[in-house]
Design a protein around this motif. Structure first.
Motif, short mmCIF file in Angstrom:
data_model
loop_
_atom_site.label_atom_id
_atom_site.label_comp_id
_atom_site.label_asym_id
_atom_site.label_seq_id
_atom_site.Cartn_x
_atom_site.Cartn_y
_atom_site.Cartn_z
N PHE A 31 31.81 53.69 45.57
CA PHE A 31 33.26 53.47 45.55
C PHE A 31 33.69 52.72 46.80
O PHE A 31 34.41 51.73 46.74
CB PHE A 31 34.01 54.81 45.49
N LYS A 32 33.24 53.20 47.92
CA LYS A 32 33.69 52.62 49.19
C LYS A 32 33.29 51.15 49.29
O LYS A 32 34.09 50.30 49.69
CB LYS A 32 33.08 53.42 50.35
N ASN A 35 35.47 49.00 47.54
CA ASN A 35 36.86 49.13 47.98
C ASN A 35 37.71 49.97 47.04
O ASN A 35 38.90 49.70 46.87
CB ASN A 35 37.50 47.76 48.18
N VAL A 36 37.08 50.98 46.43
CA VAL A 36 37.83 51.95 45.64
C VAL A 36 38.12 53.13 46.57
O VAL A 36 37.21 53.83 47.00
CB VAL A 36 37.02 52.43 44.41
N GLU A 37 39.41 53.31 46.88
CA GLU A 37 39.77 54.24 47.95
C GLU A 37 40.18 55.61 47.42
O GLU A 37 41.25 56.12 47.75
CB GLU A 37 40.91 53.64 48.79
N TRP A 43 38.54 61.26 41.53
CA TRP A 43 38.02 60.51 40.38
C TRP A 43 37.75 61.45 39.20
O TRP A 43 38.01 61.12 38.05
CB TRP A 43 36.74 59.76 40.77
N GLU A 106 44.32 50.83 36.09
CA GLU A 106 43.51 49.70 36.56
C GLU A 106 42.14 50.13 37.10
O GLU A 106 41.19 49.37 37.08
CB GLU A 106 44.26 48.95 37.68
N LEU A 107 42.08 51.34 37.61
CA LEU A 107 40.82 51.81 38.21
C LEU A 107 39.75 52.14 37.18
O LEU A 107 38.57 52.20 37.51
CB LEU A 107 41.08 53.06 39.05
N LYS A 110 36.60 49.71 36.41
CA LYS A 110 35.83 49.50 37.63
C LYS A 110 35.03 50.74 38.02
O LYS A 110 33.83 50.67 38.30
CB LYS A 110 36.81 49.13 38.75
N THR A 111 35.68 51.90 38.00
CA THR A 111 34.99 53.11 38.47
C THR A 111 34.02 53.63 37.43
O THR A 111 32.98 54.21 37.78
CB THR A 111 36.00 54.23 38.82
#
Lengths: 149, 149
Positions: A31-32, A35-37, A43, A106-107, A110-111
DNA sequence: TTTATATAGTTGCTTAAACAACTATATGCC
DNA sequence: GGCATATAGTTGTTTAAGCAACTATATAAA
């Protein structure tokens, strides 16, 4: 059931869940780097809301295997990040329904991709039949213990 | 390795370690019922000292898969409980050797029995061949990820 | 020898887990 | 209706995880 099914030396690794800790850390790291904060705990809440939006906090407790105070605070933090919103239920005024906010939508892709990728890293070289057996064993352990804990 | 080895719906249960969480909680509960007043995290440190007394904090980090600050604080708390003692190494003045105190020695048999009992509760109805496979899978996962995390 | 680098451990900070105690609302029973 | 009980969620407190930044000591290289 025999009481000495496990030799002492084997106890620790089976009890402490080093493997799932390692997967969690790797997912957090992935994640980091992307750039998934968010934290992996946050999550895990979003994960269930992506499957079904508008769950109550109690339903999130059941889904994530956490107690109520833990979910209260995770939802607090997700609200601060503007990823979810609490909406008081009209049917039952004790309940909050938790809804995804636009940022969380939106996440999702990606996640989910990062989670798939993390599992593939974790299970590199493990044959699929063994993965299936491991999943069954872990599910059985969970079922054996979840009821009365 | 195929990227879609896992269907989305299966992701969560495999990632989050619900089973090991459940075992940990049950062990903690079993400690409490037996009036053993330590946390499972503290127990995990003692467990390795019972196998070999006088480990350094770094060795405890490696054994328990924790980082250094975590071990610093677990040892702090175990010292407060008078279960271990820090002894500065004469060979290398950076190192603390951690030794069991008398109270911890007394805990060993009792808590090992409780841990065995907890595992037996957890694995009730699971055939031993599947337990072995699950252990192998979890070890492989750990090995795949532990190096670079 | 002195300078750089690696290692052992600590402290500060944020997030989360677990438990107890609490408030508020809903439900069931008389 | 009124009371007991169950359910949904919150708050307080302690313990721990994870990361960054730090101190102190040891080791290696120049």
């Amino acid at each position: 059931m025999p009481n000495n099914q496990f030799k002492r030396g084997e106890l620790y690794s089976f009890i402490t869940g080093k493997a799932s800790t390692a997967i969690g850390r790797r997912l957090q790291k992935n994640f980091k780097e992307a750039n998934v904060e968010i934290t992996i705990e946050q999550w895990s809440v979003l994960y269930h809301l992506w499957k079904q939006d508008g769950l109550s906090q109690q339903q999130l407790c059941d889904a994530t295997f956490r107690d109520k105070p833990s979910i209260t605070r995770l939802v607090d933090n997700l609200e601060k990040l503007k990823l979810v919103k609490r909406v008081a239920s009209k049917d039952d005024r004790r309940m909050n329904m938790i809804f995804l906010a636009p940022g969380a939508v939106e996440l999702q892709d990606k996640t989910m991709e990062l989670a798939n990728q993390t599992l593939n890293e974790a299970l590199e070289g493990v044959i699929i039949e063994h993965i299936e057996i491991a999943k069954l064993v872990l599910q059985k352990v969970y079922d054996n213990l979840a009821g009365s804990v």
